[in-house]
Design a protein around this motif. Structure first.
Motif, PDB file in Angstrom:
ATOM      1  N   GLU A   1      32.151  98.162  21.867  1.00 45.96           N
ATOM      2  CA  GLU A   1      33.508  98.539  21.454  1.00 45.96           C
ATOM      3  C   GLU A   1      34.335  98.984  22.655  1.00 45.96           C
ATOM      4  N   ALA A   2      33.711  99.790  23.526  1.00 47.08           N
ATOM      5  CA  ALA A   2      34.439 100.270  24.700  1.00 47.08           C
ATOM      6  C   ALA A   2      34.793  99.118  25.632  1.00 47.08           C
ATOM      7  N   ALA A   3      33.838  98.209  25.818  1.00 50.67           N
ATOM      8  CA  ALA A   3      34.088  97.092  26.727  1.00 50.67           C
ATOM      9  C   ALA A   3      35.221  96.220  26.225  1.00 50.67           C
ATOM     10  N   GLU A   4      35.233  95.921  24.931  1.00 46.87           N
ATOM     11  CA  GLU A   4      36.281  95.054  24.375  1.00 46.87           C
ATOM     12  C   GLU A   4      37.646  95.695  24.505  1.00 46.87           C
ATOM     13  N   ALA A   5      37.719  97.004  24.233  1.00 48.27           N
ATOM     14  CA  ALA A   5      39.019  97.669  24.288  1.00 48.27           C
ATOM     15  C   ALA A   5      39.511  97.821  25.719  1.00 48.27           C
ATOM     16  N   ALA A   6      38.553  97.997  26.661  1.00 51.17           N
ATOM     17  CA  ALA A   6      38.960  98.287  28.033  1.00 51.17           C
ATOM     18  C   ALA A   6      39.336  97.050  28.822  1.00 51.17           C
ATOM     19  N   ALA A   7      38.948  95.872  28.338  1.00 56.93           N
ATOM     20  CA  ALA A   7      39.096  94.665  29.145  1.00 56.93           C
ATOM     21  C   ALA A   7      40.508  94.473  29.674  1.00 56.93           C
ATOM     22  N   GLY A   8      41.504  94.645  28.830  1.00 52.58           N
ATOM     23  CA  GLY A   8      42.876  94.401  29.260  1.00 52.58           C
ATOM     24  C   GLY A   8      43.316  95.329  30.361  1.00 52.58           C
ATOM     25  N   SER A   9      43.085  96.642  30.209  1.00 52.41           N
ATOM     26  CA  SER A   9      43.502  97.605  31.220  1.00 52.41           C
ATOM     27  C   SER A   9      42.748  97.415  32.521  1.00 52.41           C
ATOM     28  N   LEU A  10      41.445  97.187  32.441  1.00 47.42           N
ATOM     29  CA  LEU A  10      40.651  97.003  33.652  1.00 47.42           C
ATOM     30  C   LEU A  10      41.044  95.724  34.386  1.00 47.42           C
ATOM     31  N   GLN A  11      41.308  94.675  33.634  1.00 47.61           N
ATOM     32  CA  GLN A  11      41.720  93.440  34.280  1.00 47.61           C
ATOM     33  C   GLN A  11      43.032  93.636  35.022  1.00 47.61           C
ATOM     34  N   ALA A  12      43.937  94.394  34.432  1.00 46.68           N
ATOM     35  CA  ALA A  12      45.209  94.661  35.106  1.00 46.68           C
ATOM     36  C   ALA A  12      44.980  95.425  36.410  1.00 46.68           C
ATOM     37  N   MET A  13      44.030  96.390  36.403  1.00 42.05           N
ATOM     38  CA  MET A  13      43.717  97.133  37.621  1.00 42.05           C
ATOM     39  C   MET A  13      43.178  96.211  38.708  1.00 42.05           C
ATOM     40  N   VAL A  14      42.257  95.313  38.318  1.00 46.00           N
ATOM     41  CA  VAL A  14      41.664  94.411  39.305  1.00 46.00           C
ATOM     42  C   VAL A  14      42.713  93.432  39.825  1.00 46.00           C
ATOM     43  N   VAL A  15      43.569  92.918  38.937  1.00 43.46           N
ATOM     44  CA  VAL A  15      44.628  92.004  39.366  1.00 43.46           C
ATOM     45  C   VAL A  15      45.537  92.692  40.371  1.00 43.46           C
ATOM     46  N   ASP A  16      45.920  93.936  40.095  1.00 42.57           N
ATOM     47  CA  ASP A  16      46.784  94.667  41.026  1.00 42.57           C
ATOM     48  C   ASP A  16      46.112  94.829  42.381  1.00 42.57           C
ATOM     49  N   ALA A  17      44.799  95.114  42.374  1.00 42.89           N
ATOM     50  CA  ALA A  17      44.078  95.274  43.643  1.00 42.89           C
ATOM     51  C   ALA A  17      44.034  93.952  44.403  1.00 42.89           C
ATOM     52  N   TRP A  18      43.785  92.844  43.709  1.00 37.35           N
ATOM     53  CA  TRP A  18      43.776  91.531  44.359  1.00 37.35           C
ATOM     54  C   TRP A  18      45.146  91.202  44.940  1.00 37.35           C
ATOM     55  N   ARG A  19      46.176  91.474  44.180  1.00 39.34           N
ATOM     56  CA  ARG A  19      47.532  91.176  44.658  1.00 39.34           C
ATOM     57  C   ARG A  19      47.854  91.969  45.920  1.00 39.34           C
ATOM     58  N   GLU A  20      47.468  93.233  45.924  1.00 39.51           N
ATOM     59  CA  GLU A  20      47.783  94.084  47.073  1.00 39.51           C
ATOM     60  C   GLU A  20      47.003  93.680  48.313  1.00 39.51           C
ATOM     61  N   VAL A  21      45.724  93.382  48.138  1.00 40.85           N
ATOM     62  CA  VAL A  21      44.869  93.092  49.290  1.00 40.85           C
ATOM     63  C   VAL A  21      45.017  91.648  49.764  1.00 40.85           C
ATOM     64  N   LEU A  22      45.043  90.704  48.822  1.00 39.81           N
ATOM     65  CA  LEU A  22      45.088  89.287  49.190  1.00 39.81           C
ATOM     66  C   LEU A  22      46.500  88.767  49.398  1.00 39.81           C
ATOM     67  N   GLY A  23      47.492  89.508  48.920  1.00 33.15           N
ATOM     68  CA  GLY A  23      48.863  89.041  49.064  1.00 33.15           C
ATOM     69  C   GLY A  23      49.207  87.890  48.147  1.00 33.15           C
ATOM     70  N   VAL A  24      48.515  87.788  46.989  1.00 35.82           N
ATOM     71  CA  VAL A  24      48.804  86.725  46.031  1.00 35.82           C
ATOM     72  C   VAL A  24      49.783  87.241  44.977  1.00 35.82           C
ATOM     73  N   ALA A  25      50.548  86.327  44.386  1.00 38.91           N
ATOM     74  CA  ALA A  25      51.534  86.730  43.390  1.00 38.91           C
ATOM     75  C   ALA A  25      50.878  87.123  42.072  1.00 38.91           C
ATOM     76  N   SER A  26      49.793  86.439  41.709  1.00 44.88           N
ATOM     77  CA  SER A  26      49.096  86.739  40.461  1.00 44.88           C
ATOM     78  C   SER A  26      47.664  86.235  40.581  1.00 44.88           C
ATOM     79  N   ALA A  27      46.840  86.595  39.598  1.00 41.43           N
ATOM     80  CA  ALA A  27      45.454  86.142  39.595  1.00 41.43           C
ATOM     81  C   ALA A  27      44.991  85.957  38.158  1.00 41.43           C
ATOM     82  N   ARG A  28      44.234  84.889  37.936  1.00 39.23           N
ATOM     83  CA  ARG A  28      43.694  84.587  36.611  1.00 39.23           C
ATOM     84  C   ARG A  28      42.205  84.903  36.584  1.00 39.23           C
ATOM     85  N   PRO A  29      41.638  85.080  35.401  1.00 38.20           N
ATOM     86  CA  PRO A  29      40.220  85.435  35.318  1.00 38.20           C
ATOM     87  C   PRO A  29      39.303  84.463  36.050  1.00 38.20           C
TER      88      PRO A  29
END
Length: 715
Positions: free
Chosen positions: A619-647
């Motif tokens: 239950e926790a994993a399913e609910a958290a997926a969206g927020s955690l993915q947004a955190m990882v996407v933001d980190a990728w964008r900041e470090v890699l300099g990409v506009a967006s990232a897909r799973p």
């Protein structure tokens, strides 16, 4: 010249005696000063051949008399020491002669020992002077054509060969003059006291390295008493050294053996009585701090070295056993701070490199005012060399193009952020010099100058790397290398932690136990690889085989001569693969990037732990997926300099590497109020993998998280 010829040695002695006698007639300076100059030039100014003669003398007249006696056939001339050194084609260091008795040193050198000649000249300032060259044997080799026909055979074209397309004139004369001017203007280039101090400092650093290494390894419950016997393979298994670090561990055993703490008996290593010496350093904060104060008190410039060395050796047990990644220690949180002092310690030598690049550009433009000079830097990193070269090129901006390249995208991002605004003639592209440049979108034969500073040794095969560098050069273009040319324990104990340090496969090309090459080995590789007119330059007033660092310059074959006319450059080739990877127009400013020598291993997944009830975990994993993915996407964008990232996006295909992964992990950790163990994230390949691994860690430790953090994650 037949270097082993005794006749040639006598001829050389006679030529030198004649030259000195002629000059003595019009001598303007005191004889003892002139004698010091002659001795110093012969000691440090040229490479020693196997067949040797050393002469001791108290005056110029005595030297001439003894040289003439030997040249006349005397085998037992007073003060003359003749011998033959064993030929060493590995580039290894010869045993060093000790003491200050000149006849003992002369006799030792004549039979192959190394002598620290500058130490004999402390308190004075001798200079290098012009002396007769080596007498070459004069033999006539009759020319024949490739089919065996004599040179005069009709039907064979005797016209000068046409130059290769894109060939440029040789400017070696101008480069030699620029190097001489730079060295003449640099006081340290003739400062024997400074050279001696630096040599003593390096030796002191080596001593500290050995002491601290032994203290660090003893924490692994080994080498505790005299008489311990260990086979290297068994010791590796017992201590749990991972495969990635077995080459490093064997090198560490070699260091301790050379220091007399271990001795080899057949296939075993035995601890000596020295391990019981109470004066040996122990891994205790107070003892380490006292050692640091002692060393840096004499050599303040070693502060950064000592700090990096301590950080690495502190973690040696964890790194050797795979519990910590080397780049986490060398570059914590992806920061450059820990290695900055070391990376910026060769600025004086970088200034010489900059002078050579500028001299080439000006000489080239003087020959061809309509030309555009093109420079490519391999492994530019954070721009330590670039920062010196760019100011030297002031006034030539409209006539230049400069490619700032590195295997790591983190470096090209850093370079663009630091240099692009003020230098519009720069481009920023990824280049792996271990692969053909054309397959990476680089045009063959398009560059006048290729630079590579402290980078080419860190490749699998030197011959391949030099071939790829040569493919970038125009015929007649120049390759400028800056390389460490002697093995030093410090580099083994720090940068040797990275797997890439031991990735080399051509052991015959390297100094024993190291990826480094001596100047002699560089010259051999360059000449066999199609380069000519190899030169080596050092800021220290020592012979090239004694220099710890050298600038090596070579010209690509095919330069234009007075009898050839230039052909137009080759048309732009269609890249075999994609065009060079360039930095986005406006990337976010990344944290300071750092070197990468190994790639992140890939695994499919990490299973969710069962420390939390299965239903609650799901239950926790399913609910958290969206927020955690947004955190990882933001980190990728900041470090890699990409506009967006897909799973499904691949971290490495977007330009990621192990150091950028460290920066991503650092950003993710900062988003939580507890210290998370995110080491498994280094194994993630896609964004979805990274999110899944982060979920697993959070679910396992969800009870430790504050309620507001949980609420945010589950929102």
């Amino acid at each position: 010249m037949n270097r082993s010829s005794r006749t040639a040695v006598r001829a050389a002695a006679g030529a030198l005696a004649a030259r000195l006698r002629d000059e003595k007639q019009g001598e303007e300076k005191p004889g003892d000063a002139a004698l010091r100059d002659v001795a110093y030039t012969l000691q440090v100014g040229r490479e020693a051949f196997p067949e040797r003669l050393a002469v001791s003398a108290d005056s110029m007249s005595e030297l001439i008399e003894r040289l003439e006696a030997f040249a006349g056939g005397a085998d037992a001339a007073r003060g003359a020491h003749r011998g033959r050194a064993p030929e060493d084609r590995t580039g290894g260091q010869a045993p060093t002669a000790a003491g200050r008795d000149v006849d003992e040193l002369a006799a030792a050198w004549a039979t192959g020992a190394a002598v620290d000649w500058p130490r004999l000249h402390t308190g004075g300032a001798p200079r290098r002077i012009q002396l007769p060259g080596h007498p070459f044997e004069r033999e006539v080799f009759r020319h024949v054509w490739a089919d065996g026909a004599p040179a005069e055979t009709p039907g064979h074209d005797t016209a000068p060969p046409r130059p290769a397309a894109g060939a440029v004139p040789s400017v070696l004369v101008e480069l030699d003059a620029a190097a001489e001017e730079h060295l003449r203007a640099d006081p340290s280039a003739a400062d024997i006291e400074a050279a001696l101090r630096n040599d003593v400092m390096v030796r002191e650093l080596a001593k500290v390295c050995r002491e601290m290494l032994f203290a660090s390894l003893r924490r692994m419950e080994v080498f505790q008493a005299p008489g311990e016997r260990h086979g290297a393979p068994a010791l590796i298994r017992r201590l749990g050294v991972v495969d990635e670090h077995t080459s490093l561990f064997r090198a560490l055993l070699g260091i301790l053996t050379d220091d007399g703490l271990l001795r080899a008996e057949g296939e075993e290593l035995v601890t000596t009585d020295r391990v019981a010496d109470p004066a040996l350093v122990r891994w205790e904060p107070d003892r380490l701090e006292a050692l640091k104060r002692e060393v840096t008190g004499h050599y303040p410039e070693m502060e950064g070295y000592f700090r990096l060395l301590t950080s690495c050796l502190e973690e040696f047990p964890a790194i050797l056993t795979g519990r910590r990644k080397a780049h986490e220690v060398l570059f914590p949180d992806g920061s450059f701070d820990a290695v900055e002092a070391v990376y910026h310690s060769d600025q004086d030598t970088n200034a010489l490199v900059a002078q050579l690049v500028a001299a080439y550009a000006r000489a080239r433009l003087a020959r061809d005012p309509g030309a555009e000079v093109s420079v490519l830097e391999i492994g530019a990193g954070t721009g330590g060399t670039t920062a010196k070269v760019l100011p030297a090129l002031d006034g030539l901006q409209d006539r230049l193009r400069y490619a700032y390249t590195d295997i790591s995208r983190s470096f090209t991002l850093y370079g663009r952020n630091r240099y692009a605004k003020d230098h519009p003639f720069l481009s920023f592209q990824q280049l792996d010099i271990e692969s053909p440049p054309a397959e990476q979108g680089f045009e063959a034969g398009a560059y006048d100058v290729v630079l590579a500073c402290n980078v080419l040794h860190a490749t699998r095969r030197i011959d391949d790397s030099l071939a790829h560098a040569r493919q970038l050069l125009r015929p007649g273009g120049v390759l400028i290398l800056l390389e460490t040319t002697r093995v030093q324990e410090f580099f083994t104990l720090t940068f040797g932690l990275m797997a890439g340090w031991w990735a080399f496969q051509d052991h015959e090309r390297r100094l024993p136990g190291s990826p480094l090459l001596s100047v002699a080995l560089w010259r051999q590789a360059l000449e066999q690889g199609g380069f000519r007119a190899v030169r080596s330059l050092s800021l220290a007033p020592v012979r090239e085989d004694q220099a710890y660092q050298a600038v090596v310059l070579a010209e690509n074959e095919g330069a234009l001569t007075d009898t050839t006319a230039a052909l137009p450059p080759l048309p732009a080739q269609t890249p075999v693969a994609a065009a060079p990877v360039t930095v986005p127009a406006e990337p976010p400013v990344a944290a300071e990037p750092v070197p990468v020598t190994d790639h992140v291993p890939v695994t499919d997944h990490v299973p969710v732990t069962d420390h939390v009830p299965v239903a609650e975990a799901a239950e926790a994993a399913e609910a958290a997926a969206g927020s955690l993915q947004a955190m990882v996407v933001d980190a990728w964008r900041e470090v890699l300099g990409v506009a967006s990232a897909r799973p499904e996006d691949d971290f490495q295909e977007l330009g990621g590497d192990s150091i950028l992964a460290t920066q991503v992990i650092s950003r993710l950790k900062s988003g939580f109020p507890i210290e998370l163990d995110l080491g498994e994230l280094f194994q993630a390949r896609t964004l979805a993998d990274m999110v899944a691994m982060l979920e697993a860690e959070l679910v396992e430790r969800i009870e430790e998280l504050p309620e507001d953090t949980v609420a945010t994650l589950l929102a």
